[in-house]
Design a protein around this motif. Structure first.
Motif, PDB file in Angstrom:
ATOM      1  N   GLN A  56       0.840  -1.190   0.000  1.00 10.48           N
ATOM      2  CA  GLN A  56       0.000   0.000   0.000  1.00 10.48           C
ATOM      3  C   GLN A  56       0.877   1.243   0.000  1.00 10.48           C
ATOM      4  N   ARG A  57       2.010   1.132   0.632  1.00  9.38           N
ATOM      5  CA  ARG A  57       2.876   2.291   0.808  1.00  9.38           C
ATOM      6  C   ARG A  57       4.272   2.017   0.249  1.00  9.38           C
ATOM      7  N   ILE A  58       4.871   0.902   0.634  1.00  7.73           N
ATOM      8  CA  ILE A  58       6.221   0.596   0.172  1.00  7.73           C
ATOM      9  C   ILE A  58       6.263  -0.840  -0.340  1.00  7.73           C
ATOM     10  N   THR A  59       7.205  -1.109  -1.230  1.00  4.23           N
ATOM     11  CA  THR A  59       7.341  -2.454  -1.782  1.00  4.23           C
ATOM     12  C   THR A  59       8.649  -3.120  -1.373  1.00  4.23           C
ATOM     13  N   PHE A 102      12.246  -2.796   1.533  1.00  4.44           N
ATOM     14  CA  PHE A 102      12.754  -2.277   2.801  1.00  4.44           C
ATOM     15  C   PHE A 102      13.436  -0.926   2.653  1.00  4.44           C
ATOM     16  N   GLU A 103      14.181  -0.730   1.601  1.00  4.18           N
ATOM     17  CA  GLU A 103      14.902   0.533   1.411  1.00  4.18           C
ATOM     18  C   GLU A 103      13.960   1.732   1.301  1.00  4.18           C
ATOM     19  N   GLN A 104      12.697   1.500   1.009  1.00  2.13           N
ATOM     20  CA  GLN A 104      11.735   2.594   0.891  1.00  2.13           C
ATOM     21  C   GLN A 104      11.187   3.052   2.245  1.00  2.13           C
ATOM     22  N   ILE A 105      11.678   2.468   3.304  1.00  2.00           N
ATOM     23  CA  ILE A 105      11.163   2.804   4.633  1.00  2.00           C
ATOM     24  C   ILE A 105      11.391   4.279   4.961  1.00  2.00           C
ATOM     25  N   SER A 106      12.366   4.887   4.323  1.00  2.00           N
ATOM     26  CA  SER A 106      12.617   6.315   4.565  1.00  2.00           C
ATOM     27  C   SER A 106      11.473   7.187   4.044  1.00  2.00           C
ATOM     28  N   ALA A 107      10.651   6.650   3.146  1.00  2.00           N
ATOM     29  CA  ALA A 107       9.519   7.398   2.590  1.00  2.00           C
ATOM     30  C   ALA A 107       8.313   7.420   3.537  1.00  2.00           C
ATOM     31  N   VAL A 108       8.367   6.596   4.575  1.00  2.00           N
ATOM     32  CA  VAL A 108       7.266   6.516   5.533  1.00  2.00           C
ATOM     33  C   VAL A 108       7.455   7.623   6.564  1.00  2.00           C
ATOM     34  N   PRO A 109       6.389   8.347   6.919  1.00  2.00           N
ATOM     35  CA  PRO A 109       6.532   9.387   7.942  1.00  2.00           C
ATOM     36  C   PRO A 109       7.176   8.832   9.215  1.00  2.00           C
ATOM     37  N   ILE A 116       8.973  -6.549   7.863  1.00  2.00           N
ATOM     38  CA  ILE A 116       8.879  -5.133   8.221  1.00  2.00           C
ATOM     39  C   ILE A 116       8.066  -4.385   7.174  1.00  2.00           C
ATOM     40  N   VAL A 117       8.307  -4.658   5.906  1.00  2.00           N
ATOM     41  CA  VAL A 117       7.530  -4.032   4.831  1.00  2.00           C
ATOM     42  C   VAL A 117       6.052  -4.383   4.990  1.00  2.00           C
ATOM     43  N   SER A 118       5.759  -5.636   5.305  1.00  2.00           N
ATOM     44  CA  SER A 118       4.365  -6.055   5.498  1.00  2.00           C
ATOM     45  C   SER A 118       3.730  -5.308   6.667  1.00  2.00           C
ATOM     46  N   MET A 119       4.475  -5.118   7.752  1.00  2.00           N
ATOM     47  CA  MET A 119       3.928  -4.414   8.907  1.00  2.00           C
ATOM     48  C   MET A 119       3.622  -2.961   8.561  1.00  2.00           C
ATOM     49  N   VAL A 120       4.516  -2.309   7.831  1.00  2.00           N
ATOM     50  CA  VAL A 120       4.280  -0.922   7.411  1.00  2.00           C
ATOM     51  C   VAL A 120       3.022  -0.855   6.548  1.00  2.00           C
ATOM     52  N   ASN A 121       2.893  -1.783   5.622  1.00  2.00           N
ATOM     53  CA  ASN A 121       1.725  -1.789   4.732  1.00  2.00           C
ATOM     54  C   ASN A 121       0.451  -2.162   5.469  1.00  2.00           C
ATOM     55  N   LEU A 122       0.540  -3.052   6.445  1.00  2.00           N
ATOM     56  CA  LEU A 122      -0.621  -3.403   7.242  1.00  2.00           C
ATOM     57  C   LEU A 122      -1.083  -2.191   8.052  1.00  2.00           C
ATOM     58  N   GLN A 123      -0.139  -1.436   8.579  1.00  2.00           N
ATOM     59  CA  GLN A 123      -0.506  -0.232   9.327  1.00  2.00           C
ATOM     60  C   GLN A 123      -1.253   0.746   8.428  1.00  2.00           C
ATOM     61  N   MET A 124      -0.842   0.820   7.181  1.00  2.00           N
ATOM     62  CA  MET A 124      -1.510   1.709   6.228  1.00  2.00           C
ATOM     63  C   MET A 124      -2.946   1.243   5.996  1.00  2.00           C
ATOM     64  N   LEU A 125      -3.130  -0.066   5.861  1.00  2.00           N
ATOM     65  CA  LEU A 125      -4.469  -0.625   5.634  1.00  2.00           C
ATOM     66  C   LEU A 125      -5.368  -0.451   6.843  1.00  2.00           C
ATOM     67  N   GLU A 126      -4.788  -0.697   7.987  1.00  2.00           N
ATOM     68  CA  GLU A 126      -5.574  -0.805   9.206  1.00  2.00           C
ATOM     69  C   GLU A 126      -5.619   0.488  10.021  1.00  2.00           C
TER      70      GLU A 126
END
Length: 158
Positions: free
Chosen positions: A72-75, A77-84, A146-156
């Motif tokens: 939803q947000r990142i695909t 791990f390296e994109q984690i910097s794009a998350v607030p 970790i990517v899944s957790m970030v995306n799950l947070q976006m969904l939920e």
């Protein structure tokens, strides 16, 4: 197996199907407290209940135990910097120091500095030395969790 990721996914599935914890507990003939414990990661459902959940939600038991969250947000791990920053920290706090250190073994120096800056009290160098070498697959698996957790947070909105 990451119990925090499973817990978040169980909560997502329940809410996505429009059930309260009480309603789900009634359908499964268990207590609301049991549902709450799954959704906080304190316990996991037993095999019989997992089978019932898989039927109720139309997913496999394996889907529940190893959630594959659609990006939803990142695909990666390296994109984690794009998350607030606040959301990034919330997602990363769900992992123990060893798991974070493993994920960082395959990350760029910039991503290492970013994550280490979030947790200044963790001695990642000491942890990496304690862990030693790990398989590339293990690093990739931890990064994917970790990517899944970030995306799950976006969904939920956890």
């Amino acid at each position: 197996m990451n119990t925090k990721l499973i817990a978040g996914y169980l909560q997502f599935l329940r809410k996505n199907h429009g059930y309260t914890q009480d309603e789900l507990a009634g359908k499964l003939d268990i207590s609301r407290q049991a549902v709450s414990k799954w959704e906080t990661g304190a316990t996991l459902p037993d095999l019989e209940v997992l089978l019932e959940l898989s039927k109720l939600y139309g997913v496999t038991i394996n889907d529940i135990l190893e959630p594959k969250i659609q990006p939803q947000r990142i695909t990666e791990f390296e994109q984690i910097s794009a998350v607030p920053e606040t959301e990034r920290k919330e997602a990363l706090q769900l992992f123990d120091a060893d798991s974070l250190a493993i994920a960082l073994m395959g990350a760029s120096p910039e991503t290492n500095a970013l994550v280490e800056g979030i947790f200044p009290d963790i001695d990642f160098e000491r942890i990496r030395n304690k862990i030693g070498q790990v398989r590339v697959e293990t690093v990739e698996d931890m990064q994917n969790q970790i990517v899944s957790m970030v995306n799950l947070q976006m969904l939920e909105g956890i």
